[in-house]
Design a protein around this motif. Structure first.
Motif, PDB file in Angstrom:
ATOM      1  N   VAL B  76       0.822  -1.185   0.000  1.00  0.00           N
ATOM      2  CA  VAL B  76       0.000   0.000   0.000  1.00  0.00           C
ATOM      3  C   VAL B  76       0.872   1.257   0.000  1.00  0.00           C
ATOM      4  O   VAL B  76       0.453   2.330  -0.397  1.00  0.00           O
ATOM      5  CB  VAL B  76      -0.947  -0.080   1.223  1.00  0.00           C
ATOM      6  CG1 VAL B  76      -0.911   1.167   2.070  1.00  0.00           C
ATOM      7  CG2 VAL B  76      -2.345  -0.419   0.772  1.00  0.00           C
ATOM      8  N   ASN B  82      -3.164   2.330  -5.444  1.00  0.00           N
ATOM      9  CA  ASN B  82      -3.873   2.920  -4.302  1.00  0.00           C
ATOM     10  C   ASN B  82      -5.201   3.580  -4.639  1.00  0.00           C
ATOM     11  O   ASN B  82      -6.128   3.552  -3.832  1.00  0.00           O
ATOM     12  CB  ASN B  82      -2.958   3.881  -3.548  1.00  0.00           C
ATOM     13  CG  ASN B  82      -1.937   3.127  -2.713  1.00  0.00           C
ATOM     14  OD1 ASN B  82      -2.012   1.913  -2.594  1.00  0.00           O
ATOM     15  ND2 ASN B  82      -0.986   3.833  -2.135  1.00  0.00           N
ATOM     16  N   ASP B  83      -5.290   4.179  -5.811  1.00  0.00           N
ATOM     17  CA  ASP B  83      -6.590   4.746  -6.198  1.00  0.00           C
ATOM     18  C   ASP B  83      -7.624   3.628  -6.319  1.00  0.00           C
ATOM     19  O   ASP B  83      -8.785   3.791  -5.955  1.00  0.00           O
ATOM     20  CB  ASP B  83      -6.484   5.471  -7.546  1.00  0.00           C
ATOM     21  CG  ASP B  83      -5.814   6.826  -7.397  1.00  0.00           C
ATOM     22  OD1 ASP B  83      -5.704   7.322  -6.254  1.00  0.00           O
ATOM     23  OD2 ASP B  83      -5.399   7.383  -8.425  1.00  0.00           O
ATOM     24  N   VAL B  85      -7.522   0.804  -4.674  1.00  0.00           N
ATOM     25  CA  VAL B  85      -7.822   0.347  -3.311  1.00  0.00           C
ATOM     26  C   VAL B  85      -8.861   1.267  -2.659  1.00  0.00           C
ATOM     27  O   VAL B  85      -9.873   0.802  -2.128  1.00  0.00           O
ATOM     28  CB  VAL B  85      -6.544   0.307  -2.441  1.00  0.00           C
ATOM     29  CG1 VAL B  85      -6.891   0.011  -0.979  1.00  0.00           C
ATOM     30  CG2 VAL B  85      -5.570  -0.734  -2.973  1.00  0.00           C
ATOM     31  N   ASP B  86      -8.633   2.552  -2.727  1.00  0.00           N
ATOM     32  CA  ASP B  86      -9.594   3.503  -2.150  1.00  0.00           C
ATOM     33  C   ASP B  86     -10.984   3.305  -2.745  1.00  0.00           C
ATOM     34  O   ASP B  86     -11.982   3.238  -2.024  1.00  0.00           O
ATOM     35  CB  ASP B  86      -9.143   4.945  -2.414  1.00  0.00           C
ATOM     36  CG  ASP B  86      -8.217   5.472  -1.325  1.00  0.00           C
ATOM     37  OD1 ASP B  86      -8.031   4.778  -0.305  1.00  0.00           O
ATOM     38  OD2 ASP B  86      -7.680   6.588  -1.492  1.00  0.00           O
ATOM     39  N   VAL B  89     -12.532  -0.068  -1.459  1.00  0.00           N
ATOM     40  CA  VAL B  89     -12.957  -0.061  -0.058  1.00  0.00           C
ATOM     41  C   VAL B  89     -14.214   0.790   0.107  1.00  0.00           C
ATOM     42  O   VAL B  89     -15.149   0.399   0.803  1.00  0.00           O
ATOM     43  CB  VAL B  89     -11.828   0.440   0.865  1.00  0.00           C
ATOM     44  CG1 VAL B  89     -12.303   0.468   2.318  1.00  0.00           C
ATOM     45  CG2 VAL B  89     -10.601  -0.446   0.737  1.00  0.00           C
ATOM     46  N   ASP B  90     -14.253   1.925  -0.554  1.00  0.00           N
ATOM     47  CA  ASP B  90     -15.433   2.782  -0.447  1.00  0.00           C
ATOM     48  C   ASP B  90     -16.672   2.113  -1.039  1.00  0.00           C
ATOM     49  O   ASP B  90     -17.736   2.105  -0.429  1.00  0.00           O
ATOM     50  CB  ASP B  90     -15.182   4.123  -1.153  1.00  0.00           C
ATOM     51  CG  ASP B  90     -14.382   5.075  -0.277  1.00  0.00           C
ATOM     52  OD1 ASP B  90     -14.352   4.870   0.960  1.00  0.00           O
ATOM     53  OD2 ASP B  90     -13.795   6.029  -0.812  1.00  0.00           O
ATOM     54  N   SER B  93     -17.892  -0.773   1.043  1.00  0.00           N
ATOM     55  CA  SER B  93     -18.579  -0.257   2.223  1.00  0.00           C
ATOM     56  C   SER B  93     -19.979   0.249   1.862  1.00  0.00           C
ATOM     57  O   SER B  93     -20.953  -0.039   2.565  1.00  0.00           O
ATOM     58  CB  SER B  93     -17.720   0.858   2.820  1.00  0.00           C
ATOM     59  OG  SER B  93     -18.460   1.647   3.696  1.00  0.00           O
TER      60      SER B  93
END
Lengths: 337, 337
Positions: B76, B82-83, B85-86, B89-90, B93
């Motif tokens: 990470v 990373n974009d 991943v963000d 995760v969002d 959720s």
DNA sequence: CTGAAAGCGCTTACAG
DNA sequence: CTGAAAGCGCTTACAG
């Protein structure tokens, strides 16, 4: 995977095939040494043969230990916490636990939602960056029953345990560097978050004690970027400011300042010294190098998990863990002045 | 949290207090509209009063749907994913699921360990970056029963479904830019990973078709850094190379090249054009700007989750999703040549 | 629209 | 060192 009775192998399947009870297989899985050698060997072979993978949903429910660790950070892209995240996920995995990741968003906007989702999984531990926000969230955290670890900060009254460092002290350390270096015209470019402000206050207070004015400061958004360092420094110079040291709340900002200075032929550190924060990978690779503050993000992460695991094993844990920091001076010795 | 019978409230507690059966509370939780209005209201009030938070460990076990999504990335910190991943995760959720994060390490070294840990939680979906490694892992993935999504790539035969783009095509697009711009001396500085190599091959092949030699290439490690771009470019110049375009496998490398060029007074793009990859945030902030390839990492992530949720809802899903890419030209128009 | 009951796959006193 | 049995907190046919 070999199939037994039309589904994937369960503990029961393994038990039956190995000619033992489920209890014994369970014991073998959780503590192999308490099972007789020969029994263990039989179980081992059966597991290999069936490709059995324990169902930790069931295990967590039955044992009331989920072996789940929730990690809540604002975001993962362009985040100063990423070394901590890597260290935590690795350590959690090494300890036989699993990490759930929740993104609380800029300024922890979404922390409430994330908390609910996470608590519903009954984690053994919850790791947060910064402090555990307002009363409602603090209450939910406490009631979750999990070990709560606040990182990257040292609140006076941690919810449970804190692992981090004092941002005020970082500011004071930078002030000492300013004073020792004989800098006269410091300028601060800073994020607007709580912790960056604390560092500024530490800096300003320490300078004031020494009879100096609080430095000029420009606050940006919650996250700071390379481009902002560049453009803010350019604006500063264009406005006629002539700082002899620019103190940035992140290495990204500092990198931008250096970039702009180099492009303008402004000499670092002869004309202006640049200080960052975070000791991010690239900070040592910039030329001229910048001075920065190393806060050992990965150590914070490793320590947090160590505490979690220790707590689970019944170890008594103190509630404040200062992981310290160090100012890494590079190119701050002034050639001329 | 109010306590009932010495522990935290369970579904049963809520049912008893609301005067209904557990089944009805469960229905209310999972599909409020199938419960009578007045009953629903009573349950709602009881939940608020007791501070009840469902135990999703139990829910997942009983329903055979964990609502867990496993996300496996190399790391990470300093990651081009990373974009993605963000975004994942969002979106996970938002869909009422939870993300488990596993780090497979550089070159996916630890993917086996991570896979075992993750499968033990019975995730509904597993999202990987790149392709699902070797035979053993592919097998374990398939047998997990989860929806498997390979991202950032478009394998010919996805394990299940793939969301990404063609790295070869990226290379070809860059080749077209090289040809259209009339560049004669391209030089490639690249990571050594599979995908970066594919891009190089696409580039080299497309140039060859046009009667050009494959460009010089220097391979570095699996991850590439700002400092390497800087030092490799410096070495290149010192060795007498005079590329008119430097093609980097990441924006970090490209940023380093620009930094070194500026420091040496080498004009971009007049003397040398610089091409990156990833369209990372800072790439637009560099001056002179670099040309880069935007692969829409967050769109890849959002799409992956959309597929996961769709699959759970029984939607038929095709197994290849090309999210495309675009070359963003900045400062490649040559001023002199 | 609702309830009684079985079951998901484990763990863990308890007894031997 | 091992087994029988109860229980963890939910969901879901089934029946009404």
């Amino acid at each position: 995977m070999a199939r037994y009775g039309g589904g994937r192998a369960t503990l029961g399947t393994v038990a039956r095939l190995a000619g033992v009870s489920s209890a014994t297989v369970s014991r073998y899985l959780n503590n192999p040494t308490i099972v007789a050698k020969r029994t263990a060997e039989r179980i081992r072979a059966t597991i290999a043969e069936t490709g059995y993978i324990p169902n930790l949903l069931a295990g967590g429910l039955a044992s009331n230990r989920s072996r789940l660790v929730a990690l809540i950070v604002p975001s993962v892209s362009h985040s100063i916490f990423n070394d901590t995240v890597d260290a935590i996920v690795d350590a959690v995995s090494d300890a036989g636990y699993t990490t759930m990741l929740g993104l609380s968003g800029e300024d922890d906007r979404r922390v409430g939602t994330v908390l609910d989702a996470v608590i519903a999984r009954r984690p053994d531990g919850i790791i947060l960056t910064g402090m555990a926000g307002d009363g409602v969230h603090r209450r939910r955290l406490v009631e979750s029953g999990a070990t709560i670890i606040e990182t990257w900060d040292l609140p006076d009254e941690p919810l449970d345990v804190a692992v981090g460092f004092s941002h005020r002290e970082v500011g004071e350390a930078v002030a000492n560097m300013v004073l020792a270096g004989g800098y006269q015209r410091p300028f601060v470019i800073s994020a607007r978050g709580r912790r960056a402000r604390l560092r500024y206050q530490g800096l300003a207070d320490a300078l004031r004690v020494n009879g100096r004015e609080p430095p000029h400061v420009e606050y940006l958004g919650y996250t700071t970027r390379f481009g902002e360092g560049r453009s803010r420094f350019a604006a500063l110079i264009d406005q006629g400011y002539r700082p002899d040291i620019v103190i940035c709340s992140s290495d990204w900002l500092a990198q931008g300042v250096v970039f702009e200075a180099v492009a303008r032929g402004i000499n670092i550190p002869a004309d202006v010294a640049v200080v960052g924060f975070g000791n991010l990978g690239f900070s040592v690779e910039i030329e001229p190098a910048i001075t920065t503050v190393d806060v050992r993000g990965s150590r914070i992460g490793a320590k947090a998990v160590e505490i979690l695991v220790g707590r689970a094993a019944g170890v008594e844990i103190s509630n404040q863990h200062d992981t310290g920091f160090s100012v890494i001076s590079r190119s701050t010795t002034r050639i001329s002045s």
